[in-house]
Design a protein around this motif. Structure first.
Motif, PDB file in Angstrom:
ATOM      1  N   GLU A 467      27.898  57.418  39.604  1.00  0.00           N
ATOM      2  CA  GLU A 467      27.229  57.430  38.300  1.00  0.00           C
ATOM      3  C   GLU A 467      28.112  56.844  37.219  1.00  0.00           C
ATOM      4  OE1 GLU A 467      25.515  61.085  36.841  1.00  0.00           O
ATOM      5  OE2 GLU A 467      24.839  61.511  38.867  1.00  0.00           O
ATOM      6  N   GLU A 468      29.447  56.911  37.435  1.00  0.00           N
ATOM      7  CA  GLU A 468      30.370  56.495  36.377  1.00  0.00           C
ATOM      8  C   GLU A 468      30.712  55.017  36.404  1.00  0.00           C
ATOM      9  OE1 GLU A 468      31.008  59.551  37.987  1.00  0.00           O
ATOM     10  OE2 GLU A 468      30.038  60.440  36.235  1.00  0.00           O
ATOM     11  N   ARG A 469      30.849  54.442  37.605  1.00  0.00           N
ATOM     12  CA  ARG A 469      31.390  53.083  37.672  1.00  0.00           C
ATOM     13  C   ARG A 469      30.929  52.366  38.926  1.00  0.00           C
ATOM     14  NH1 ARG A 469      32.877  53.424  42.339  1.00  0.00           N
ATOM     15  NH2 ARG A 469      34.401  54.882  43.133  1.00  0.00           N
ATOM     16  N   LEU A 470      31.131  51.053  38.936  1.00  0.00           N
ATOM     17  CA  LEU A 470      30.900  50.323  40.172  1.00  0.00           C
ATOM     18  C   LEU A 470      32.247  49.861  40.707  1.00  0.00           C
ATOM     19  CD1 LEU A 470      31.324  46.958  39.897  1.00  0.00           C
ATOM     20  CD2 LEU A 470      29.290  47.224  38.497  1.00  0.00           C
ATOM     21  N   ARG A 471      32.308  49.648  41.998  1.00  0.00           N
ATOM     22  CA  ARG A 471      33.532  49.139  42.607  1.00  0.00           C
ATOM     23  C   ARG A 471      33.128  48.013  43.549  1.00  0.00           C
ATOM     24  NH1 ARG A 471      36.023  53.240  46.428  1.00  0.00           N
ATOM     25  NH2 ARG A 471      35.143  51.921  48.038  1.00  0.00           N
ATOM     26  N   MET A 472      33.836  46.890  43.445  1.00  0.00           N
ATOM     27  CA  MET A 472      33.530  45.790  44.356  1.00  0.00           C
ATOM     28  C   MET A 472      34.813  45.260  44.981  1.00  0.00           C
ATOM     29  SD  MET A 472      32.001  41.996  43.671  1.00  0.00           S
ATOM     30  CE  MET A 472      30.516  42.542  42.900  1.00  0.00           C
ATOM     31  N   ASP A 473      34.801  45.101  46.270  1.00  0.00           N
ATOM     32  CA  ASP A 473      35.892  44.425  46.965  1.00  0.00           C
ATOM     33  C   ASP A 473      35.428  43.015  47.290  1.00  0.00           C
ATOM     34  OD1 ASP A 473      37.215  46.782  46.841  1.00  0.00           O
ATOM     35  OD2 ASP A 473      36.988  47.313  48.956  1.00  0.00           O
ATOM     36  N   PHE A 474      36.326  42.044  47.094  1.00  0.00           N
ATOM     37  CA  PHE A 474      35.939  40.670  47.405  1.00  0.00           C
ATOM     38  C   PHE A 474      37.141  39.891  47.924  1.00  0.00           C
ATOM     39  CE2 PHE A 474      37.839  38.726  43.577  1.00  0.00           C
ATOM     40  CZ  PHE A 474      37.985  39.850  42.770  1.00  0.00           C
ATOM     41  N   MET A 475      36.861  38.854  48.674  1.00  0.00           N
ATOM     42  CA  MET A 475      37.955  38.102  49.294  1.00  0.00           C
ATOM     43  C   MET A 475      38.518  37.102  48.296  1.00  0.00           C
ATOM     44  SD  MET A 475      36.985  37.677  53.210  1.00  0.00           S
ATOM     45  CE  MET A 475      35.235  37.513  53.385  1.00  0.00           C
ATOM     46  N   PHE A 476      39.807  37.283  48.007  1.00  0.00           N
ATOM     47  CA  PHE A 476      40.492  36.397  47.077  1.00  0.00           C
ATOM     48  C   PHE A 476      41.979  36.714  47.224  1.00  0.00           C
ATOM     49  CE2 PHE A 476      41.359  34.745  42.668  1.00  0.00           C
ATOM     50  CZ  PHE A 476      40.902  33.453  42.919  1.00  0.00           C
ATOM     51  N   ASP A 477      42.848  35.671  47.084  1.00  0.00           N
ATOM     52  CA  ASP A 477      44.223  35.945  47.498  1.00  0.00           C
ATOM     53  C   ASP A 477      45.225  36.099  46.362  1.00  0.00           C
ATOM     54  OD1 ASP A 477      44.195  33.408  46.695  1.00  0.00           O
ATOM     55  OD2 ASP A 477      44.575  32.509  48.669  1.00  0.00           O
ATOM     56  N   ARG A 478      44.755  36.268  45.157  1.00  0.00           N
ATOM     57  CA  ARG A 478      45.717  36.523  44.084  1.00  0.00           C
ATOM     58  C   ARG A 478      45.085  37.370  42.993  1.00  0.00           C
ATOM     59  NH1 ARG A 478      44.061  33.880  39.685  1.00  0.00           N
ATOM     60  NH2 ARG A 478      42.807  32.002  40.000  1.00  0.00           N
ATOM     61  N   LYS A 479      45.990  37.828  42.108  1.00  0.00           N
ATOM     62  CA  LYS A 479      45.535  38.639  40.991  1.00  0.00           C
ATOM     63  C   LYS A 479      44.755  37.770  39.994  1.00  0.00           C
ATOM     64  CE  LYS A 479      47.713  41.852  37.742  1.00  0.00           C
ATOM     65  NZ  LYS A 479      46.813  42.954  38.093  1.00  0.00           N
ATOM     66  N   LEU A 480      43.764  38.354  39.341  1.00  0.00           N
ATOM     67  CA  LEU A 480      43.076  37.624  38.275  1.00  0.00           C
ATOM     68  C   LEU A 480      43.884  37.752  36.987  1.00  0.00           C
ATOM     69  CD1 LEU A 480      39.294  38.623  38.670  1.00  0.00           C
ATOM     70  CD2 LEU A 480      40.553  36.794  39.803  1.00  0.00           C
ATOM     71  N   THR A 481      43.906  36.694  36.183  1.00  0.00           N
ATOM     72  CA  THR A 481      44.610  36.785  34.891  1.00  0.00           C
ATOM     73  C   THR A 481      43.718  37.524  33.901  1.00  0.00           C
ATOM     74  OG1 THR A 481      43.629  34.767  34.034  1.00  0.00           O
ATOM     75  CG2 THR A 481      45.682  34.524  35.299  1.00  0.00           C
ATOM     76  N   ASP A 482      44.322  37.995  32.811  1.00  0.00           N
ATOM     77  CA  ASP A 482      43.529  38.691  31.793  1.00  0.00           C
ATOM     78  C   ASP A 482      42.440  37.782  31.240  1.00  0.00           C
ATOM     79  OD1 ASP A 482      44.943  40.930  32.143  1.00  0.00           O
ATOM     80  OD2 ASP A 482      46.228  40.710  30.366  1.00  0.00           O
ATOM     81  N   GLU A 483      42.820  36.522  31.110  1.00  0.00           N
ATOM     82  CA  GLU A 483      41.856  35.552  30.573  1.00  0.00           C
ATOM     83  C   GLU A 483      40.662  35.387  31.525  1.00  0.00           C
ATOM     84  OE1 GLU A 483      41.746  30.914  29.231  1.00  0.00           O
ATOM     85  OE2 GLU A 483      43.651  31.759  29.893  1.00  0.00           O
ATOM     86  N   ARG A 574      40.629  41.763  46.994  1.00  0.00           N
ATOM     87  CA  ARG A 574      40.863  42.339  45.662  1.00  0.00           C
ATOM     88  C   ARG A 574      39.784  43.383  45.376  1.00  0.00           C
ATOM     89  NH1 ARG A 574      45.732  41.214  44.137  1.00  0.00           N
ATOM     90  NH2 ARG A 574      45.103  41.850  42.023  1.00  0.00           N
ATOM     91  N   ARG A 575      40.089  44.258  44.463  1.00  0.00           N
ATOM     92  CA  ARG A 575      39.126  45.316  44.126  1.00  0.00           C
ATOM     93  C   ARG A 575      38.941  45.392  42.611  1.00  0.00           C
ATOM     94  NH1 ARG A 575      39.426  51.155  46.811  1.00  0.00           N
ATOM     95  NH2 ARG A 575      38.260  49.939  48.347  1.00  0.00           N
ATOM     96  N   ILE A 576      37.686  45.381  42.178  1.00  0.00           N
ATOM     97  CA  ILE A 576      37.391  45.522  40.750  1.00  0.00           C
ATOM     98  C   ILE A 576      36.620  46.806  40.522  1.00  0.00           C
ATOM     99  CG2 ILE A 576      35.841  44.663  38.918  1.00  0.00           C
ATOM    100  CD1 ILE A 576      36.702  41.878  39.509  1.00  0.00           C
ATOM    101  N   LYS A 577      37.046  47.522  39.478  1.00  0.00           N
ATOM    102  CA  LYS A 577      36.229  48.652  39.020  1.00  0.00           C
ATOM    103  C   LYS A 577      35.696  48.298  37.647  1.00  0.00           C
ATOM    104  CE  LYS A 577      38.355  52.299  41.644  1.00  0.00           C
ATOM    105  NZ  LYS A 577      39.399  53.319  41.674  1.00  0.00           N
ATOM    106  N   ALA A 578      34.418  48.518  37.439  1.00  0.00           N
ATOM    107  CA  ALA A 578      33.807  48.140  36.168  1.00  0.00           C
ATOM    108  C   ALA A 578      32.787  49.171  35.730  1.00  0.00           C
ATOM    109  CB  ALA A 578      33.139  46.773  36.299  1.00  0.00           C
ATOM    110  N   VAL A 579      32.524  49.177  34.418  1.00  0.00           N
ATOM    111  CA  VAL A 579      31.578  50.165  33.869  1.00  0.00           C
ATOM    112  C   VAL A 579      30.570  49.485  32.944  1.00  0.00           C
ATOM    113  CG1 VAL A 579      33.204  52.097  33.938  1.00  0.00           C
ATOM    114  CG2 VAL A 579      33.123  50.625  31.917  1.00  0.00           C
ATOM    115  N   LEU A 580      29.543  50.226  32.603  1.00  0.00           N
ATOM    116  CA  LEU A 580      28.596  49.786  31.572  1.00  0.00           C
ATOM    117  C   LEU A 580      28.737  50.746  30.400  1.00  0.00           C
ATOM    118  CD1 LEU A 580      25.502  49.068  33.817  1.00  0.00           C
ATOM    119  CD2 LEU A 580      26.792  47.370  32.512  1.00  0.00           C
ATOM    120  N   GLU A 581      28.912  50.186  29.215  1.00  0.00           N
ATOM    121  CA  GLU A 581      29.111  51.085  28.070  1.00  0.00           C
ATOM    122  C   GLU A 581      27.918  51.046  27.134  1.00  0.00           C
ATOM    123  OE1 GLU A 581      32.799  49.655  26.592  1.00  0.00           O
ATOM    124  OE2 GLU A 581      33.949  51.006  27.863  1.00  0.00           O
TER     125      GLU A 581
END
Ligand code: SER
Length: 581
Positions: A467-483, A574-581
């Motif tokens: 209920e709080e957040r989504l989590r997605m794992d995806f294939m990619f071999d480096r960290k994403l930059t803030d930009e 890589r793993r992203i956690k994201a929310v809707l505000e």
């Protein structure tokens, strides 16, 4: 008393106690994508039990159409049904235990305003208490005013705590039982009562739930802002008790349908006759509420029920189109209370007729395929061959079929077509509330965002939504930059602000693969698949995924999308956690 009279008497009784009579909601829930059909009287009222104001006030009563197909294989015994009506009275933060129990007792036993049942044949159970709520001495003391103390039994949560699933309003209940036996059971002990219940010698007729608590993810988390009363009395059962017959099939609700079946067939088989009678009733009500036979969702359940009825009809010598004659009887029996049946009479008959001719056609082709040794799962998905039918044919020919393999494929199929995940067939509310549905749609947008902003070859490797957040794992071999993260967020938020449509489509697997829809890693798919598209203003897909849903219908409902975290999950993932505000 006829069934129509009993239903009306119930509504009139509660009207006299200042309740407003509300119409039955459609069998197909409008705002609840987590279930295919209403499975309980309380389901359409959940928002109001949770505190939303009901336009008709705080005291309501109704007869609600319900469908439960979890026990479909048991239909044919003396009590299982796939369609039933639930009579209910509701207090939304209004009266509580005192009045609820008084009303139930009065309605059941009063000669004039109620059913005039013998109070010496009534037994009740109350909640014995646990870590979530105290022993219900209050209900016990109220009942003592109407019944001898030794006919009121304390039972655990397993029996006397009611909730529709893992999430939502719930609470202790008191259940009312009736002794229908020729020689009354009389005074029986706690253990004797439990045994009599197990053996079906007492019949539960009415459940009064004191909905004062809330469950989240299967755990009682505390009290609701208001106390509610939710009661449910199955019409079929109370008619059976009132008419003094042994099974629901001996009541006026079924007798005329069963007589017609006997007339139309040339083999006597009580079980099959009951199955057909049950299934035609369910069919009529489902189509009356807008369900159309199909390969997914409610339509799939309907298809399965019609085809079952046809197949069983064939076994006892019924002919093509005989179901239409049965549907006439159901419509006539119920039109007094459910005018939609009469209104939709033509549609109901056309759909039954169409589905029957479709099935008979595929039946022929399917039989040929079966002769060739085609896989039972393909027979099922492509030729609409129920597995039971394949099994019977196999038995006749002395060949074995791989039922385990079939079940496995079916599970995947059903997960996808959103028809029969355990919760849905069993009638629980799955964990699909509004928040998780929105996050699910955001999840699709995030994958499309990553592909558009970072790298078009990015593939998803896993997902998880709470209920709080989504989590997605995806294939990619480096960290994403803030930009980069900011750019992905902006991409998603742009799609949200543009209010784009989210559309579900079904298509053959090959076609879905051809258009390059996103598939879940490692998943196996059936021949016909369900896809979700997010479409731009021109109708072009900006996201297309294999998915059973549910989703919201327009991205404007989502709010503001925000990536909270981006980290390594495992090598190359890589793993992203994201929310809707
Ligand atoms: N919700 C309870 C039931 O379905 C009472 O209506 O049994």
């Amino acid at each position: 008393m006829t069934p129509n009279e009993i239903r009306q008497k119930f509504l009139d009784f509660f009207k006299s106690k200042d309740h407003k009579i509300i119409p039955s909601a459609s069998l197909i829930p409008e705002n609840d994508p987590s279930v295919l059909f209403n499975t309980a009287g309380m389901q359409p009222l959940v928002p109001y039990l949770l505190g939303q104001k009901h336009p008709m006030g705080t005291r309501l009563c109704d007869a609600q159409k319900c469908v439960r197909t979890g026990d479909i294989d048991d239909v044919g015994d003396n009590r299982h049904l796939t369609f039933f009506e639930m009579l209910g009275n509701w207090s939304l933060g209004d009266y509580f235990k005192e009045e609820a129990i008084l009303y139930s007792f009065q309605f059941l036993t009063d000669e004039k305003v109620g059913l005039g049942l013998n109070k010496d044949r009534i037994y009740v159970t109350v909640f014995e208490g646990d870590e979530n709520a105290p022993r219900d001495e209050e209900a016990f003391n109220i009942w003592k005013k109407y019944l001898p103390e030794n006919r009121i039994y304390f039972l655990p949560a397993k029996n006397n705590w009611w909730s529709a699933g893992d999430n939502g309003p719930c609470g202790p209940d008191t259940e009312i039982f009736y002794d229908p036996n020729e020689t009354p059971l009389g005074d029986i002990t706690h253990d004797e009562f439990v045994k009599a219940d197990d053996e079906g010698r007492v019949i539960e007729i009415w459940n009064n739930v004191f909905m004062q608590y809330e469950k989240k993810s299967g755990i009682v988390v505390g009290k609701l802002a208001q106390h509610n009363v939710d009661t449910g009395m199955g019409l079929e059962r109370i008619v059976m008790v009132k008419q003094g017959v042994k099974t629901v099939f001996d009541t006026d609700l079924f007798v005329s349908i069963l007589e017609k079946i006997k007339e139309l067939s040339n083999v006597r088989d009580e079980k099959i006759e009951r199955i057909i009678a049950d299934h035609i009733r369910t069919t009529v009500f489902m189509i009356g509420d807008g369900a159309i036979p199909s390969n997914a969702g409610a339509g799939y359940v309907l298809r399965r029920i019609i085809r079952r009825a046809i197949r069983f009809g064939d076994k006892i010598g019924m002919k093509e189109k005989d179901l239409l004659l049965l549907s006439d009887i159901v419509i006539a029996n119920y039109s007094v209370a459910y005018s939609e049946l009469d209104k939709n009479k033509n549609l109901i008959k056309i759909e039954i007729e169409k589905e029957e001719s479709k099935f008979r056609e595929t039946l022929e082709r399917g039989l040929k395929e079966f002769e060739k040794g085609t896989d039972p799962f393909v027979l099922f998905t492509t030729y609409g061959f129920p597995i039971e039918l394949t099994e019977e044919l196999a038995k006749e020919k002395g060949v074995k079929i791989d039922r385990v393999g079939f079940n496995k494929k079916m599970e995947e199929h059903q997960k996808l077509s959103q028809t029969a995940s355990a919760g849905m067939f069993k009638g629980g509310l799955a964990n699909h509330n509004e928040k998780t549905i929105k996050l699910h749609t955001a999840h699709h947008l995030l994958l499309a965002g990553l592909q558009n902003v970072i790298d078009k070859n990015i593939k998803q490797r896993g997902s998880n939504i709470t209920e709080e957040r989504l989590r997605m794992d995806f294939m990619f071999d480096r960290k994403l930059t803030d930009e980069e993260k900011k750019k992905v967020e902006d991409w998603v938020n742009d799609k949200i602000q543009r209010g784009l449509n989210v559309v579900r489509k079904e298509m053959p697997l090959l076609e879905a693969e051809k258009i390059g829809a996103e598939m879940e890693f490692g998943a196996k798919y059936p021949d016909i698949v369900s896809l979700y598209f997010v479409e731009d203003e021109k109708g072009e897909a900006i996201s297309k995924e294999f998915c059973g849903g549910p989703h919201i219908t327009n991205t404007s409902e989502l709010g503001v999308f925000k990536i909270q975290k981006e980290e390594a999950s495992s090598a190359g993932v890589r793993r992203i956690k994201a929310v809707l505000e």
